[in-house]
Design an enzyme around this catalytic site. Structure first.
Site, PDB file in Angstrom:
ATOM      1  N   HIS A 116       0.806  -1.212   0.000  1.00 54.93           N
ATOM      2  CA  HIS A 116       0.000   0.000   0.000  1.00 54.93           C
ATOM      3  C   HIS A 116       0.846   1.272   0.000  1.00 54.93           C
ATOM      4  CE1 HIS A 116      -3.772   2.256   0.970  1.00 54.93           C
ATOM      5  NE2 HIS A 116      -4.278   1.218   0.327  1.00 54.93           N
ATOM      6  N   ASP A 201      -7.138   4.290   8.870  1.00 52.06           N
ATOM      7  CA  ASP A 201      -8.493   4.296   8.320  1.00 52.06           C
ATOM      8  C   ASP A 201      -8.792   3.035   7.512  1.00 52.06           C
ATOM      9  OD1 ASP A 201      -9.117   6.666   9.473  1.00 52.06           O
ATOM     10  OD2 ASP A 201      -9.033   7.868   7.650  1.00 52.06           O
ATOM     11  N   GLU A 313     -11.745  13.774  13.051  1.00 50.83           N
ATOM     12  CA  GLU A 313     -11.141  13.901  11.732  1.00 50.83           C
ATOM     13  C   GLU A 313     -11.765  15.115  11.046  1.00 50.83           C
ATOM     14  OE1 GLU A 313     -10.349  10.256   9.221  1.00 50.83           O
ATOM     15  OE2 GLU A 313     -11.709  11.325   7.878  1.00 50.83           O
TER      16      GLU A 313
END
Length: 458
Positions: A116, A201, A313
């Protein structure tokens, strides 16, 4: 850690800004060069394949393996390795590192988790990529090589399931293989009514991968990043030695590896802090026209120590980006219509996201606690939206968006993302110079843009 973070008078707010820019940025994408398997370097490949220490299904130079290891989530950089190692035990990793360390011509080695990264950090040009997911107990469930011999070896050699434990000094913890996915850590620990404290997340990432970077999300202001919630590590060093380290034992290695971007060793096991897991969440989003009010309210929320929020957030909503995006389908159709009407006038809105965890014991008080938190906030009164969600579904929300994009062929595209830490003293200038003058006025992005408030110690 929790005690230190609770002393708000010793904390200084700053912002972790993620610009997830996945629109058509021609100036960047024009420079992307596709990889070519015909350019595979064979300098070491013939040496590797002749080694008795590795079975043929572990050490591969086939085009499929090379293709996977030559790319990452960013789809911007492509570096071709000579071979790919699919370890079935930590000993396989030790042996490949030893081989390079003792070679007259050392070769590059890169540990790859879920791939990732966005700038080629998990690649090893002309070297060996170690697919850490091959160690995972759930490797075959997420696209791994479904090889019967490989599965047999896993069962015979080592079991990398998440193991939950407790002792009087450490409390509850989970021993987790470096190649395990966080989603599997969550599922296993929830069986015991427990959960890690800090998350990213996106949960389909490996434990070793995020601990090599930091692991930041909306819980970081309270519990710190994921690297602040680790008790112990097993690490294969650059000399091919397996070393156990913690803040008290081999501490220099421990702190170097956590957030060390894989440059100080390969994490093969981590002991993660656990606590009682909630069952549900109250999830709120509030919209702002004024950026200073938005950041001021974020700073206030992360300073609340008693009955404060569990997740804070922020994000931007602009004309070119719909209120709902691939990360979260939060707003109903009527809400989206209402927001789009305001966007047509304002061009840009700031969304404050607040989450409060609860369970059966706190269900009767959670609404009042939220009302207390919202008192005095400067959001637009008619633009506050609420949802009640299962705890696991909330943490795993990005996965659902990923599956939607995969079904449309829109997931495996270039991701020129940018992560920045911006101090409080510069956040207003950053809004004016980047959010307004570049992203809004020049219409440069339609991707998600996140703004996390977090803290640092003096």
């Amino acid at each position: 850690m929790k005690e230190n973070m609770a002393k708000s008078s010793y904390l200084i707010p700053f912002y972790f800004t993620i610009l997830c820019i996945i629109s058509r940025i021609v100036s960047i994408l024009a420079r992307v060069k596709p990889w070519n398997t015909n350019t595979l370097t064979t300098t070491y490949a013939h040496q590797f394949l002749s080694l008795d220490m590795f079975d043929s299904y572990k050490f591969r130079v086939d085009s499929d393996s090379i293709r996977t290891a030559s790319s990452d989530f960013g789809k911007i950089h492509h570096d071709i390795p000579s071979a790919v190692l699919y370890p079935t035990s930590v000993n396989d990793i030790i042996q490949i590192v030893n081989l390079s360390y003792n070679s007259s011509v050392p070769f590059n080695i890169a540990a790859r988790g879920h791939g990732h990264s966005v700038r080629g950090q998990a690649m090893a040009r002309n070297g060996v990529v170690v697919e850490m997911g091959s160690l995972s107990s759930s490797y075959n469930n997420y696209g791994g090589r479904n090889h019967p011999d490989r599965r047999r070896k896993l069962a015979e050699e080592e079991d990398y399931n998440v193991v939950v434990g407790w002792n009087p000094r450490l409390g509850y913890y989970a021993d987790v293989g470096g190649g395990e996915l966080w989603i599997d850590v969550l599922r296993k620990t929830r069986e015991y009514g427990l959960s890690p404290l800090s998350w990213t997340d996106y949960l389909y990432l490996t434990v070793g991968g995020t601990l090599s970077n930091g692991g930041i999300s909306g819980q970081s202001f309270r519990y710190g990043p994921q690297i602040s919630n680790v008790l112990e590590l097993d690490v294969v060093t650059g000399k091919g030695q397996l070393v156990t380290c913690s803040k008290d034992i081999n501490s220099e290695l421990f702190y170097a590896v956590l957030g060390g971007l894989g440059q100080f060793g390969i994490i093969t096991r981590a002991r993660i802090v656990l606590d009682k897991a909630p069952t549900r969440v109250k999830w709120l989003r509030m919209l702002y026209q004024d950026f200073s009010s938005f950041t001021r309210d974020q700073e206030y929320l992360i300073s609340v120590t008693k009955n404060g929020p569990d997740y804070v957030e922020g994000s931007l909503i602009m004309r070119q980006s719909p209120p709902n995006n691939w990360r979260s389908s939060f707003f109903s159709e009527s809400h989206q219509s209402k927001i789009n009407s305001l966007l047509s006038e304002q061009g840009i809105l700031y969304c404050l996201e607040v989450v409060k965890y609860y369970d059966d014991q706190t269900a009767q008080t959670v609404d009042q606690e939220i009302e207390n938190l919202m008192e005095g906030l400067q959001y637009m009164p008619d633009f506050v939206f609420k949802r009640d969600e299962n705890y696991v579904d909330f943490l795993n929300r990005v996965r659902y968006g990923e599956l939607k994009l995969q079904s449309k062929g829109l997931w495996d595209v270039p991701h020129p993302w940018l992560n920045l830490f911006v101090p409080k003293s510069g956040i207003m200038d950053f809004n004016a110079g980047v959010f307004v003058d570049i992203l809004l006025k020049q219409n440069k992005s339609a991707g998600p843009i996140l703004v996390y408030p977090t803290t640092k110690q003096k």
